[in-house]
Write a protein that holds these residues in place. Sequence first.
Motif: not given
Length: 247
Positions: A84-85, A114-115, A164-165, A3-5
């Motif tokens: 690049q994370a 975020p998903e 991106l995931e 859930t990182l943005f």
Amino acid sequence: MTTLFKPCILIPVYNHEKPLPGIIERLAAHELPCLLVDDGSDASCAQVIRGLVEQYDWVQSIRLEVNQGKGAAVKVGILAAQAQAYSHALQVDADGQHDLNDLDKFLSAARQAPEAVVIGRALFDASIPKLRYYARYLTHIWVHINTLSFAIPDSMCGYRVYPLESCAKSIQSQAMENRMGFDTEILVRLYWQGVTVISIPTQVRYPLDGLSHFRALEDNLLLSQTHARLFFGMLLRWPKLLLRHFQ
């Protein structure tokens, strides 16, 4: 799923040396890293891209030596951004069609969900060629059929935020269209994966001096083949797709 943005901007480029500097100048205010994927552009455009990378420390580029198509460029950009994370890539086109005033709306929607994949629903003015305007509706119909839903109101607008995931998973697990049909195919496949779709209305214009690489015969034929391939994929998934309406 994370859930990182941590977003970046992704711009596929093919001989857009005239509008591209103005787009980059306007993006500077948003203070986001930007990845330009040069899809085998001519020397003059490649030189402009090198100049932008030298001028702005937040801009980087990847060059494909041979033109492969918008879809191929976007796939390369998505995988590079994930490596690049970055968590999300906000894609805009390099031809100046998209209203960059809406960029914060797209980012805000992606930050809150975020998903999800956030897509533009194009609102056109009189500048759009009539043939392309009406041809879009055939694709809309096929997308509704191939998802058994109305969750994707516009699969052809290239203004979007990719998680991106999920995108990398889809890109790495099957072959997808390398040209214009990628915009549509990736959204259908993300929907099949269970990814939520958020749609944002946005103005899209066709500049009088704009450069379009849409090939009426070849790209429409490839798009038809993509719809057919997705249709058979839908037939394998229809019970699961219908079940989503009751969950």
